[in-house]
Write an enzyme that holds these catalytic residues in place. Structure first.
Site, PDB file in Angstrom:
ATOM      1  CB  THR A 104      47.127  25.328  57.232  1.00 38.16           C
ATOM      2  OG1 THR A 104      47.425  26.494  56.468  1.00 38.16           O
ATOM      3  CG2 THR A 104      47.281  25.622  58.715  1.00 38.16           C
ATOM      4  CD  GLU A 228      51.973  15.924  45.083  1.00 44.50           C
ATOM      5  OE1 GLU A 228      52.757  16.484  45.870  1.00 44.50           O
ATOM      6  OE2 GLU A 228      50.943  16.473  44.652  1.00 44.50           O
TER       7      GLU A 228
HETATM    8  C1  6MZ Z   1      51.902  19.190  47.367  1.00 48.45           C
HETATM    9  C2  6MZ Z   1      50.410  20.779  48.070  1.00 48.45           C
HETATM   10  C3  6MZ Z   1      49.447  20.313  47.145  1.00 48.45           C
HETATM   11  O1  6MZ Z   1      49.391  25.083  53.652  1.00 48.45           O
HETATM   12  O2  6MZ Z   1      49.028  27.335  52.643  1.00 48.45           O
HETATM   13  N1  6MZ Z   1      49.868  21.800  48.729  1.00 48.45           N
HETATM   14  N2  6MZ Z   1      51.615  20.207  48.178  1.00 48.45           N
HETATM   15  N3  6MZ Z   1      51.042  18.706  46.448  1.00 48.45           N
HETATM   16  C4  6MZ Z   1      49.812  19.240  46.296  1.00 48.45           C
HETATM   17  N4  6MZ Z   1      48.993  18.739  45.320  1.00 48.45           N
HETATM   18  C5  6MZ Z   1      48.365  19.558  44.322  1.00 48.45           C
HETATM   19  N5  6MZ Z   1      48.344  21.044  47.305  1.00 48.45           N
HETATM   20  C6  6MZ Z   1      48.615  21.953  48.283  1.00 48.45           C
HETATM   21  O3  6MZ Z   1      47.881  25.313  51.676  1.00 48.45           O
HETATM   22  C7  6MZ Z   1      48.517  25.437  50.437  1.00 48.45           C
HETATM   23  C8  6MZ Z   1      49.844  24.706  50.460  1.00 48.45           C
HETATM   24  O4  6MZ Z   1      49.627  23.289  50.547  1.00 48.45           O
HETATM   25  C9  6MZ Z   1      50.585  22.581  49.780  1.00 48.45           C
HETATM   26  C10 6MZ Z   1      51.499  23.620  49.139  1.00 48.45           C
HETATM   27  O5  6MZ Z   1      52.639  23.799  49.964  1.00 48.45           O
HETATM   28  C11 6MZ Z   1      50.634  24.877  49.156  1.00 48.45           C
HETATM   29  O6  6MZ Z   1      51.392  26.068  49.154  1.00 48.45           O
HETATM   30  P1  6MZ Z   1      48.397  26.017  53.025  1.00 48.45           P
HETATM   31  O7  6MZ Z   1      47.158  26.193  53.828  1.00 48.45           O
END
Ligand code: 6MZ
Length: 364
Positions: A104, A228
């Site tokens: 996170t 990605e």
């Molecule tokens: C890149 C991603 C992601 O950190 O707020 N996040 N970053 N690629 C992905 N693939 C789809 N999926 C999630 O969880 C949400 C955050 O995780 C990252 C992004 O920064 C997103 O805001 P937390 O718990």
């Protein structure tokens, strides 16, 4: 092909290791809807505008990042962070994830009196609040871990949880350094690594490199979202850095693959996420196939099980059916993930034991 219900049940019963799951991407839809309805009643958002966005699981990569901003509005106050952490861990435990590295992004939010540290306290409170499952590592004391034995009682699910702190690509070098400092400070409370994530079209590698280097100098393993989108220059720079693990690895060319192979950098594979965000044309065409054929270390992960309506068991089921893997091959895939965890050797031994005990799951 074997009965799909039976195979699904087998995938559910298989002990699994999840190493790439974002907390805010793992929130239950029902919780998001409930929180959104509350905010709607308070006049902070218009519930009807967001309800259908929450329940629709097909979205492009850029739509995902818009959605995360919405999720952060809905779910980012201390009590809610505690609640969603608890629920997310319970959900992973309920499908026999025996070890979870939950990642996170620590967040500052002045309007809610939130600092990165208080955000992390709320996350840790959530882990400690888990009662439907036995948190093997809670509150992350090592003695607790050493003595813990997995219960034979079918109703009791046991899960060992560790945390990875993410740096968001929108952050400055100073903000990224602050996150690494926090990770170092919280190491004894279960933080085991650093991740770089967020919208791959935003930010420059040079902004994050000092913080990632600082993490490494302090003994914190680093995992990076890599490839990605097409960005040859950045993929090269990431491979120069040689992270401890890599997430996704969709847009890599032959030269990149050969660079990945020699240090055997483990790859966190997210089949559903990559397919839904159009990073791969189909699951059948996923680079899993090539990596599997050369025995490259890989871990099947969900990325954002809430956002993409998937689960770790479902990712195993998809791999089994799409790539025609036998139960022994699936078992081996789950078992080898042990070698890629960021936790210390005591945890690794503990996990190895679980998989040794679990011969029963191998089937045919
Ligand atoms: C890149 C991603 C992601 O950190 O707020 N996040 N970053 N690629 C992905 N693939 C789809 N999926 C999630 O969880 C949400 C955050 O995780 C990252 C992004 O920064 C997103 O805001 P937390 O718990």
């Amino acid at each position: 092909m074997e009965d799909s219900r039976e195979l699904k049940a087998w995938c559910l019963a298989l002990p699994k290791i999840e190493l790439h799951a974002h907390l805010n991407g793992s929130i239950r839809n029902s919780t998001l809807l409930e929180l959104a309805r509350d905010l709607g009643e308070k006049g902070i958002i218009v519930f009807e505008d967001v309800a259908h966005i929450i329940t629709n699981s097909g979205r492009s990569l850029s739509e995902c990042f818009m959605l995360f901003d919405l999720f952060h509005v809905i779910a980012t106050d201390h009590d809610t962070v505690t609640r969603i952490t608890k629920e997310v861990v319970e959900d992973f435990a309920s499908e026999n994830v025996v070890y979870l590295e939950l990642r996170t992004t620590p967040k500052n939010n002045e309007s809610k009196g939130m600092t990165k540290r208080s955000y992390m306290k709320a996350v840790l409170d959530g882990l400690n609040a888990v009662d439907a499952v036995e948190l093997v590592s809670s509150p992350f004391g090592k003695q607790c871990l050493k003595t813990a034995k997995f219960s034979k009682d079918q109703d009791r699910k046991n899960i060992c949880v560790r945390l990875i702190l993410s740096i968001d690509r929108r952050e400055t070098t100073a903000a990224a350094m602050e996150t690494v400092d926090l990770a170092i400070e919280l190491r004894d409370l279960g933080v085991v690594g650093i991740d770089l994530s967020g919208n791959p079209l935003v930010g420059n590698w040079s902004t994050f490199l000092p913080a990632l280097t600082y993490a490494r100098e302090n003994g914190l393993p680093v995992t990076i979202h890599c490839g990605e989108v097409h960005n040859k220059e950045e993929v090269n720079a990431i491979l120069d850095f040689c992270p401890d693990r890599i997430g996704h690895a969709c847009f890599l060319d032959e030269e990149d693959w050969s660079r990945l192979r020699s240090p055997q950098i483990p790859i966190e594979i997210c089949l559903t996420s990559n397919h839904k965000t159009n990073c791969v044309p189909s699951i059948k065409d996923h680079h899993f196939v090539d990596l599997y054929s050369i025995n490259h270390p890989m871990i099947l992960c969900t990325d954002d099980p809430g956002l993409f309506s998937s689960s770790v068991s479902n990712e195993y089921y998809l791999a089994a059916t799409t790539f025609e893997l036998s139960r022994s091959e699936m078992y081996r895939l789950a078992q080898t993930a042990t070698e890629s965890v960021f936790a210390d050797d005591a945890v690794k031994c503990f996990l190895r034991e679980i998989f040794e005990d679990g011969k029963i799951y191998q089937g045919t």
